[in-house]
Design a protein around this motif. Structure first.
Motif, PDB file in Angstrom:
ATOM      1  N   ALA A  47      34.677 -31.021  38.053  1.00  0.00           N
ATOM      2  CA  ALA A  47      33.241 -30.726  38.002  1.00  0.00           C
ATOM      3  C   ALA A  47      32.935 -29.631  36.980  1.00  0.00           C
ATOM      4  O   ALA A  47      31.987 -29.741  36.206  1.00  0.00           O
ATOM      5  N   ASN A  48      33.749 -28.569  36.968  1.00  0.00           N
ATOM      6  CA  ASN A  48      33.528 -27.473  36.022  1.00  0.00           C
ATOM      7  C   ASN A  48      33.672 -27.943  34.582  1.00  0.00           C
ATOM      8  O   ASN A  48      32.894 -27.542  33.702  1.00  0.00           O
ATOM      9  N   ALA A  49      34.685 -28.773  34.333  1.00  0.00           N
ATOM     10  CA  ALA A  49      34.938 -29.232  32.968  1.00  0.00           C
ATOM     11  C   ALA A  49      33.846 -30.166  32.479  1.00  0.00           C
ATOM     12  O   ALA A  49      33.403 -30.091  31.327  1.00  0.00           O
ATOM     13  N   VAL A  50      33.389 -31.058  33.361  1.00  0.00           N
ATOM     14  CA  VAL A  50      32.404 -32.068  32.955  1.00  0.00           C
ATOM     15  C   VAL A  50      30.999 -31.478  32.862  1.00  0.00           C
ATOM     16  O   VAL A  50      30.273 -31.719  31.887  1.00  0.00           O
ATOM     17  N   PHE A  51      30.625 -30.713  33.882  1.00  0.00           N
ATOM     18  CA  PHE A  51      29.245 -30.215  33.925  1.00  0.00           C
ATOM     19  C   PHE A  51      29.104 -28.766  33.456  1.00  0.00           C
ATOM     20  O   PHE A  51      27.985 -28.284  33.284  1.00  0.00           O
ATOM     21  N   GLY A  52      30.215 -28.087  33.240  1.00  0.00           N
ATOM     22  CA  GLY A  52      30.124 -26.694  32.823  1.00  0.00           C
ATOM     23  C   GLY A  52      30.906 -26.387  31.570  1.00  0.00           C
ATOM     24  O   GLY A  52      31.324 -25.242  31.365  1.00  0.00           O
ATOM     25  N   SER A  53      31.146 -27.401  30.733  1.00  0.00           N
ATOM     26  CA  SER A  53      31.941 -27.184  29.522  1.00  0.00           C
ATOM     27  C   SER A  53      31.231 -26.235  28.569  1.00  0.00           C
ATOM     28  O   SER A  53      30.010 -26.056  28.622  1.00  0.00           O
ATOM     29  N   ASN A  54      31.998 -25.641  27.691  1.00  0.00           N
ATOM     30  CA  ASN A  54      31.474 -24.696  26.708  1.00  0.00           C
ATOM     31  C   ASN A  54      31.840 -25.207  25.307  1.00  0.00           C
ATOM     32  O   ASN A  54      32.987 -25.134  24.902  1.00  0.00           O
ATOM     33  N   SER A  55      30.919 -25.801  24.588  1.00  0.00           N
ATOM     34  CA  SER A  55      29.484 -26.010  24.796  1.00  0.00           C
ATOM     35  C   SER A  55      29.239 -27.198  25.738  1.00  0.00           C
ATOM     36  O   SER A  55      30.137 -28.012  25.948  1.00  0.00           O
ATOM     37  N   PRO A  56      27.994 -27.321  26.254  1.00  0.00           N
ATOM     38  CA  PRO A  56      27.696 -28.392  27.197  1.00  0.00           C
ATOM     39  C   PRO A  56      27.852 -29.779  26.563  1.00  0.00           C
ATOM     40  O   PRO A  56      27.528 -29.992  25.394  1.00  0.00           O
ATOM     41  N   ILE A  57      28.362 -30.713  27.358  1.00  0.00           N
ATOM     42  CA  ILE A  57      28.396 -32.117  26.930  1.00  0.00           C
ATOM     43  C   ILE A  57      26.968 -32.624  26.902  1.00  0.00           C
ATOM     44  O   ILE A  57      26.167 -32.340  27.803  1.00  0.00           O
ATOM     45  N   ASN A  58      26.634 -33.391  25.887  1.00  0.00           N
ATOM     46  CA  ASN A  58      25.289 -33.968  25.768  1.00  0.00           C
ATOM     47  C   ASN A  58      24.927 -34.693  27.057  1.00  0.00           C
ATOM     48  O   ASN A  58      25.692 -35.533  27.549  1.00  0.00           O
ATOM     49  N   SER A  59      23.764 -34.379  27.626  1.00  0.00           N
ATOM     50  CA  SER A  59      23.364 -34.965  28.909  1.00  0.00           C
ATOM     51  C   SER A  59      23.222 -36.483  28.824  1.00  0.00           C
ATOM     52  O   SER A  59      23.379 -37.177  29.836  1.00  0.00           O
ATOM     53  N   ASP A  60      22.956 -37.007  27.629  1.00  0.00           N
ATOM     54  CA  ASP A  60      22.874 -38.468  27.484  1.00  0.00           C
ATOM     55  C   ASP A  60      24.235 -39.119  27.762  1.00  0.00           C
ATOM     56  O   ASP A  60      24.313 -40.210  28.331  1.00  0.00           O
ATOM     57  N   VAL A  61      25.293 -38.436  27.346  1.00  0.00           N
ATOM     58  CA  VAL A  61      26.644 -38.944  27.593  1.00  0.00           C
ATOM     59  C   VAL A  61      26.912 -38.999  29.092  1.00  0.00           C
ATOM     60  O   VAL A  61      27.384 -40.012  29.629  1.00  0.00           O
ATOM     61  N   LEU A  62      26.592 -37.906  29.788  1.00  0.00           N
ATOM     62  CA  LEU A  62      26.865 -37.840  31.221  1.00  0.00           C
ATOM     63  C   LEU A  62      25.940 -38.751  32.017  1.00  0.00           C
ATOM     64  O   LEU A  62      26.343 -39.317  33.041  1.00  0.00           O
ATOM     65  N   THR A  63      24.704 -38.896  31.554  1.00  0.00           N
ATOM     66  CA  THR A  63      23.760 -39.791  32.229  1.00  0.00           C
ATOM     67  C   THR A  63      24.300 -41.214  32.262  1.00  0.00           C
ATOM     68  O   THR A  63      24.269 -41.888  33.301  1.00  0.00           O
ATOM     69  N   LYS A  64      24.823 -41.660  31.142  1.00  0.00           N
ATOM     70  CA  LYS A  64      25.345 -43.028  31.069  1.00  0.00           C
ATOM     71  C   LYS A  64      26.693 -43.147  31.768  1.00  0.00           C
ATOM     72  O   LYS A  64      26.971 -44.128  32.470  1.00  0.00           O
ATOM     73  N   ALA A  65      27.546 -42.141  31.605  1.00  0.00           N
ATOM     74  CA  ALA A  65      28.888 -42.197  32.195  1.00  0.00           C
ATOM     75  C   ALA A  65      28.840 -42.203  33.718  1.00  0.00           C
ATOM     76  O   ALA A  65      29.604 -42.931  34.369  1.00  0.00           O
ATOM     77  N   PHE A  66      27.948 -41.388  34.292  1.00  0.00           N
ATOM     78  CA  PHE A  66      27.865 -41.285  35.750  1.00  0.00           C
ATOM     79  C   PHE A  66      26.747 -42.134  36.348  1.00  0.00           C
ATOM     80  O   PHE A  66      26.577 -42.149  37.566  1.00  0.00           O
ATOM     81  N   MET A  67      25.980 -42.809  35.476  1.00  0.00           N
ATOM     82  CA  MET A  67      24.876 -43.678  35.918  1.00  0.00           C
ATOM     83  C   MET A  67      23.912 -42.904  36.820  1.00  0.00           C
ATOM     84  O   MET A  67      23.563 -43.327  37.920  1.00  0.00           O
ATOM     85  N   LEU A  68      23.521 -41.723  36.326  1.00  0.00           N
ATOM     86  CA  LEU A  68      22.608 -40.859  37.047  1.00  0.00           C
ATOM     87  C   LEU A  68      21.339 -40.635  36.236  1.00  0.00           C
ATOM     88  O   LEU A  68      21.328 -40.810  35.011  1.00  0.00           O
TER      89      LEU A  68
END
Length: 222
Positions: free
Chosen positions: A189-210
């Motif tokens: 969770a820390n690596a995916v949602f708290g990376s430095n710098s943040p992962i583009n939210s579009d990437v996570l939106t599609k990857a996690f289908m959220l």
């Protein structure tokens, strides 16, 4: 004499095969070690630089404190006390380390994480833990779980996502040995949602289908 000769030949072949089997690139002992042509700018090796053996003392192989409970007063209700090459220099090149994990009662969690450079074998000293790991995509991400009580042992293979959860009403304590002097840890969770710098939210939106707002909320939590 012929029997002795055959034994010697067999031993020689075994030694040759063993030497060939061991002739592979060494495993990394940290996240990365970028090659340099100019050694003047070199600042690190795969592992740690060695102390002059003549200056080594018993204190280089000693660590004190694993008898002390860790502070579990945090968001996940757990604490990991790590003894690796950074805290016990004598572990350098030996390929082992150890941790103490303390869990708060009623849900203390060592959240899903991986050790990129080590297998972990865990033994419960006190309490009851629900533990598990997830296999790779190639194995269809199968979940292996077990409830562990005092004295029980469980193994987490290298690189597998795994976790431990206290399902008891009392604090729990576990010790774990790891097959690396610097096993590394990546909390998912820390690596995916708290990376430095943040992962583009579009990437996570599609990857996690959220929904994107959910992703951005999760990023704000880390």
């Amino acid at each position: 004499m012929k029997g002795v000769h055959n034994i010697l030949v067999a031993l020689a072949l075994l030694a040759l095969v063993s030497s060939l089997g061991l002739a592979y690139d060494p495993s990394p002992l940290q996240d990365f070690c970028v090659a340099l042509d100019d050694i003047k700018n070199g600042v690190f090796v795969n592992g740690k630089f060695c102390k002059d053996p003549k200056l080594v003392t018993a204190n280089d192989f000693f660590f004190s404190g694993l008898n002390n409970p860790g502070n579990t007063g945090n968001a996940v209700g757990s604490n990991v006390t790590t003894v690796n090459v950074d805290t016990l220099p004598g572990l350098n090149t030996l390929g082992v380390s150890i941790v103490r994990i303390d869990f708060a009662p009623y849900g203390g969690l060592n959240p899903p994480h991986i050790h990129p450079r080590a297998t972990e074998v865990l033994v419960v000293l006190e309490g009851t833990l629900f533990v598990g790991f997830v296999s790779s995509n190639q194995d269809n991400n199968r979940l292996f779980t077990k409830v562990l009580n005092k004295g029980d042992v469980f193994v987490f293979p290298i690189g597998m996502i795994h976790f431990q959860l206290n399902i008891g009403k009392t604090p729990a304590v576990a010790f774990a040995g790891l097959s690396g002097q610097n096993p590394g840890v990546i909390t998912i969770a820390n690596a995916v949602f708290g990376s430095n710098s943040p992962i583009n939210s579009d990437v996570l939106t599609k990857a996690f289908m959220l929904d994107k707002k959910v992703v951005q909320y999760l990023q704000s939590k880390f």
